[in-house]
Design a protein around this motif. Structure first.
Motif, mmCIF file in Angstrom:
data_model
loop_
_atom_site.group_PDB
_atom_site.id
_atom_site.type_symbol
_atom_site.label_atom_id
_atom_site.label_comp_id
_atom_site.label_asym_id
_atom_site.label_seq_id
_atom_site.Cartn_x
_atom_site.Cartn_y
_atom_site.Cartn_z
ATOM 1 N N VAL A 152 0.637 -1.332 0.047
ATOM 2 C CA VAL A 152 -0.072 -0.149 -0.021
ATOM 3 C C VAL A 152 0.943 1.351 0.055
ATOM 4 C CG1 VAL A 152 -1.719 1.279 1.436
ATOM 5 C CG2 VAL A 152 -1.986 -1.058 1.085
ATOM 6 N N ILE A 153 1.782 1.083 0.657
ATOM 7 C CA ILE A 153 2.807 2.367 0.825
ATOM 8 C C ILE A 153 3.583 2.602 -0.706
ATOM 9 C CG2 ILE A 153 5.072 3.081 1.600
ATOM 10 C CD1 ILE A 153 4.568 1.801 4.321
ATOM 11 N N ILE A 154 4.082 1.618 -1.343
ATOM 12 C CA ILE A 154 4.372 1.593 -2.523
ATOM 13 C C ILE A 154 3.261 2.263 -3.622
ATOM 14 C CG2 ILE A 154 5.237 0.260 -4.551
ATOM 15 C CD1 ILE A 154 6.639 -1.342 -2.781
ATOM 16 N N GLU A 155 2.130 1.935 -3.257
ATOM 17 C CA GLU A 155 1.140 2.158 -4.131
ATOM 18 C C GLU A 155 0.862 3.647 -3.925
ATOM 19 O OE1 GLU A 155 -2.477 -0.109 -3.919
ATOM 20 O OE2 GLU A 155 -1.644 -1.420 -5.642
ATOM 21 N N ASN A 156 0.982 4.302 -2.983
ATOM 22 C CA ASN A 156 0.666 5.635 -2.703
ATOM 23 C C ASN A 156 2.141 6.618 -2.788
ATOM 24 O OD1 ASN A 156 -2.097 5.835 -2.078
ATOM 25 N ND2 ASN A 156 -1.532 3.991 -0.931
ATOM 26 N N MET A 157 3.302 6.259 -3.103
ATOM 27 C CA MET A 157 4.221 6.996 -2.968
ATOM 28 C C MET A 157 4.395 7.554 -4.577
ATOM 29 S SD MET A 157 7.107 6.157 -0.347
ATOM 30 C CE MET A 157 7.783 4.996 -1.503
ATOM 31 N N THR A 158 4.960 8.920 -4.782
ATOM 32 C CA THR A 158 4.933 9.257 -6.102
ATOM 33 C C THR A 158 6.404 8.653 -6.645
ATOM 34 O OG1 THR A 158 6.040 11.172 -5.109
ATOM 35 C CG2 THR A 158 3.733 11.259 -6.413
ATOM 36 N N ILE A 159 7.441 8.475 -6.103
ATOM 37 C CA ILE A 159 8.912 8.213 -6.313
ATOM 38 C C ILE A 159 8.680 6.552 -6.975
ATOM 39 C CG2 ILE A 159 9.593 7.199 -4.098
ATOM 40 C CD1 ILE A 159 12.566 8.282 -5.134
ATOM 41 N N THR A 160 7.760 5.748 -6.569
ATOM 42 C CA THR A 160 7.598 4.553 -7.270
ATOM 43 C C THR A 160 6.366 4.569 -8.032
ATOM 44 O OG1 THR A 160 5.847 4.021 -5.394
ATOM 45 C CG2 THR A 160 8.051 3.322 -4.812
ATOM 46 N N GLY A 161 6.066 5.509 -8.682
ATOM 47 C CA GLY A 161 5.110 5.631 -9.789
ATOM 48 C C GLY A 161 3.683 5.289 -9.155
ATOM 49 N N GLY A 162 3.297 5.483 -8.153
ATOM 50 C CA GLY A 162 2.018 5.105 -7.583
ATOM 51 C C GLY A 162 1.635 3.992 -8.081
ATOM 52 N N ALA A 163 0.061 3.977 -8.323
ATOM 53 C CA ALA A 163 -0.502 2.689 -8.635
ATOM 54 C C ALA A 163 -0.319 2.442 -10.149
ATOM 55 C CB ALA A 163 -2.119 3.066 -8.447
ATOM 56 N N GLN A 164 0.033 3.254 -10.851
ATOM 57 C CA GLN A 164 0.502 3.272 -12.143
ATOM 58 C C GLN A 164 1.773 2.163 -12.289
ATOM 59 O OE1 GLN A 164 0.450 6.574 -15.023
ATOM 60 N NE2 GLN A 164 -1.646 5.696 -14.895
ATOM 61 N N GLY A 165 2.704 2.304 -11.251
ATOM 62 C CA GLY A 165 3.804 1.504 -11.342
ATOM 63 C C GLY A 165 5.053 2.264 -11.913
ATOM 64 N N LEU A 166 6.048 1.371 -11.943
ATOM 65 C CA LEU A 166 7.239 1.863 -12.742
ATOM 66 C C LEU A 166 7.655 1.527 -13.806
ATOM 67 C CD1 LEU A 166 9.162 3.958 -10.970
ATOM 68 C CD2 LEU A 166 10.643 1.687 -10.217
ATOM 69 N N LYS A 167 7.826 2.196 -14.826
ATOM 70 C CA LYS A 167 7.820 1.858 -16.321
ATOM 71 C C LYS A 167 9.400 2.159 -16.660
ATOM 72 C CE LYS A 167 3.128 2.300 -17.656
ATOM 73 N NZ LYS A 167 2.739 3.543 -16.696
ATOM 74 N N GLY A 168 9.765 1.359 -17.864
ATOM 75 C CA GLY A 168 11.091 1.896 -18.452
ATOM 76 C C GLY A 168 12.256 1.566 -17.541
ATOM 77 N N ILE A 169 12.200 0.439 -16.719
ATOM 78 C CA ILE A 169 13.427 -0.025 -16.151
ATOM 79 C C ILE A 169 14.426 -0.481 -17.153
ATOM 80 C CG2 ILE A 169 14.424 -1.250 -14.219
ATOM 81 C CD1 ILE A 169 11.484 -1.253 -13.234
ATOM 82 N N LYS A 170 15.421 -0.062 -16.966
ATOM 83 C CA LYS A 170 16.571 -0.777 -18.117
ATOM 84 C C LYS A 170 16.758 -2.205 -17.930
ATOM 85 C CE LYS A 170 20.135 0.838 -21.049
ATOM 86 N NZ LYS A 170 21.211 1.636 -21.349
ATOM 87 N N LYS A 171 16.535 -2.985 -18.710
ATOM 88 C CA LYS A 171 16.640 -4.596 -18.464
ATOM 89 C C LYS A 171 18.039 -4.859 -18.691
ATOM 90 C CE LYS A 171 12.369 -6.037 -20.534
ATOM 91 N NZ LYS A 171 11.533 -7.086 -21.772
#
Lengths: 267, 340
Positions: B136-155
């Motif tokens: 829930v904390i991750i979903e509500n922080m901006t640095i983690t991209g919120g509920a949208q998630g984190l995109k474009g992490i370099k593989k």
């Protein structure tokens, strides 16, 4: 005879007591154990003998009184800290690490004298090998004292009853105690095993120069090896002194030993 | 180090290398394609997750249901770190993993100290709750991209690493593979030491362990923290494999999935966890042609194992190559000798 003037007592309990709510399980318990003494603690069932052990080993924090081990206050210390101060114990109902090997059971207790860090273990650095080797040979030596060296690789659970008792004592000895507390070591043993146990206890005291305090119902064992006896009834000490005085004490006879045969039979 | 242990270390190292070169050869022959490499990468990640949970659940003997929480903490930390680009390239990847592991470990200590006062069912519920709180904390922080998630992490496979002339995809797999081997070996060696013995002793009898001089609180927290650390590392590896993170994928179903892997492999058995992670990750893929029925088969396999081998595939025992080849009875180390 055991009240020789030896420098610092191994253990000193000064008016020790504990109450659980309104119930005074043990009160006003005084005990002084000198170096290399062999002392018995007896009393009827429910007198509070095991509670005393639990007080002395930090399982319960005493609600009154003071406890000193080797001259250092041990009041309110945790069990593992008290073990470090030099008091080891066994349990009335054997408590082994059943699924570990006999050797590992002893090695757990050897941990106190092993010095290597988690990282040294993870990457198997030289100190890990050195310390493990040292501890292993120490553990094997201890197992030899108890004639357990042949079963070192056995699972502790698979040992016969008498050997499980011995292993528990071996494990306690591996912490390098100056005082060993034995809670009914002969419970469930036949006369031969008891005899063997008495020899082992005597040997322990001589070989490792330790003080031993034991709870026991088998009066043959208590009178056979103890130099001093404490008698507990309803959480209070009712007598203490050398065996002959204690067993002839009328209070002890009424509370524990019973009137006729027992007193005469023992000696 | 005795001859026997040297032999057993050698034979396990050899097994790992042989396995690796067989995979390399198969890759060069085109038999192990990108799809299979992907599954094998997931297998490696799941092995770390299973083995790390095994430290808490198998060795310490406490059921913990918040493992996905630690994994997500590591995943997000590593991903945010590499996205910030403090250290470019593959160095940043390793630093990110380490950082992810450390953050997970710190959370592990913070949760472990109060939670480990409880045992059994109570601890399970508490860890479950903590896992959800992290989500829930991750979903509500901006640095983690919120509920949208984190995109474009370099593989990892897009970081341009090419080891010894291997292609990029295989190099990425090689890194993951050897990280997995190192993690498993380190967890194993940690558990076969005075620290590990203390943890096992607590599982066996916590009153007796204390009487043997073991500081129960310290070692309980230690086991829990080691567990969290490696879950964090696995999380970081996962982030750089999948490339996109959503808090939803670290819910308590994920924790249960890891727990199932450990239980199926046998509580307390490192090799069991490894074998079971391989089986449970590849099974749904192998059954892909039966599409609709594959989850059914998966469940039936679980039920059958629990009926016929309730202690798990390996029980508490370890599979030992040394015993296999050495002939002599030898209770020695087994190092990630997983076969595909």
């Amino acid at each position: 005879m055991s009240e020789q003037t030896k420098n610092v007592p191994v253990l000193e309990a000064d008016h020790l007591g504990i109450s659980f709510g309104g119930l005074k399980a043990v009160s006003d318990f005084n005990m002084t154990l000198g170096k290399n003494e062999l002392v018995g603690l007896i009393g009827p069932n429910g007198a509070g003998k095991t509670t005393v052990f639990n007080l002395l080993t930090g399982v319960y924090a005493p609600t009154e009184g003071l406890l000193t081990i080797n001259g250092v206050p041990a009041h309110g210390k945790n069990t593992d800290q008290i073990v470090r101060m030099g008091v080891a114990r066994t349990f009335q109902n054997i408590r082994l690490f059943k699924n570990l090997t006999v050797l590992d059971n002893v090695l757990v207790a050897c941990s106190l004298s092993m010095h290597y860090s988690m990282l040294e273990a993870a990457f198997r650095l030289p100190r890990y090998w050195k310390e493990e080797k040292k501890a292993r040979s120490k553990a094997m030596e201890l197992l030899k004292v108890f004639h357990l060296e042949d079963c070192a690789d056995w699972k502790a659970d698979n040992l016969p009853y008498g050997k499980q008792r011995k292993l528990e004592i071996a494990r306690a000895m591996a912490t390098n105690p100056s005082l060993l507390l034995l809670d009914e070591p002969a419970a469930g043993m036949n006369p031969t095993e008891t005899q063997e146990l008495m020899d082992t206890i005597r040997l322990l005291r001589e070989k490792f120069d330790i003080t031993i305090l034991l709870i026991e119902h088998d009066m043959n064992l208590v009178l056979g090896i103890c130099e001093k006896i404490y008698v507990l009834d309803y959480g209070k000490l009712i007598a203490c002194g050398d065996p002959q005085t204690v067993i002839n004490d009328p209070k002890v006879i009424t509370a524990y030993l019973g009137a006729e045969e027992e007193g005469g039979e023992t000696k | 180090m005795t001859k026997k242990t040297a032999f057993s270390y050698g034979i396990n190292l050899l097994a790992v290398l042989i396995l690796f070169f067989v995979l390399l050869l198969l890759n060069q022959q085109g038999i192990v394609n990108k799809y299979v490499l992907g599954i094998m990468t997931l297998i490696c990640i799941n092995i770390i997750l299973a083995v790390s949970l095994n430290v808490t659940t198998g060795c310490l003997g406490q059921i913990a249901l918040g493992h996905a929480g630690f994994m997500s903490a590591g995943a997000y930390t590593a991903a945010i770190f590499t996205q910030a680009g403090v250290i470019p390239g593959v160095g940043g990847y390793f630093a990110g993993l380490l950082l992810g592991g450390l953050v997970a470990a710190i959370i592990g200590i913070i949760i472990g100290l109060p939670a480990l006062r409880l045992r059994g069912d109570y601890l399970a519920i508490i860890t479950l709750a903590f896992g959800e709180i992290i989500r829930v904390i991750i979903e509500n922080m901006t640095i983690t991209g919120g509920a949208q998630g984190l995109k474009g992490i370099k593989k990892l496979s897009a970081m341009g690493v090419s080891l010894f002339g291997m292609n990029e995809d295989f190099s990425a797999f090689a890194i993951v593979f050897f990280l997995m081997v190192i993690s498993v070996v380190v967890m194993y060696t940690m558990m076969v030491s005075r620290h590990g013995r203390a943890i096992l002793a607590i599982r066996e009898d916590d009153i007796a362990s204390e009487a043997a001089g073991v500081n129960n609180t310290y070692y309980r927290t230690l086991a829990f923290t080691i567990s969290a650390f490696f879950a964090g590392i696995a999380g970081g590896m996962y982030a750089h494999y999948i490339g996109i993170l959503g808090a939803k994928s670290f819910d308590f179903n994920k924790s249960i999935e890891i727990l199932i892997t450990v239980v199926l492999g046998g509580l307390g058995s490192f090799t069991g966890s490894v074998v079971s992670a391989i089986a449970l990750t590849s099974l749904p893929e192998l059954l892909r042609q039966f599409s609709d029925y594959r989850m059914l088969v998966y469940s039936i396999v679980l039920i059958l194992v629990m009926i016929f081998k309730p202690s798990g595939l390996m029980g508490t025992k370890e599979f030992s190559l040394t015993r296999l080849f050495g002939g002599r009875k030898n209770k020695s180390s087994q190092k990630g000798s997983d076969t595909q």
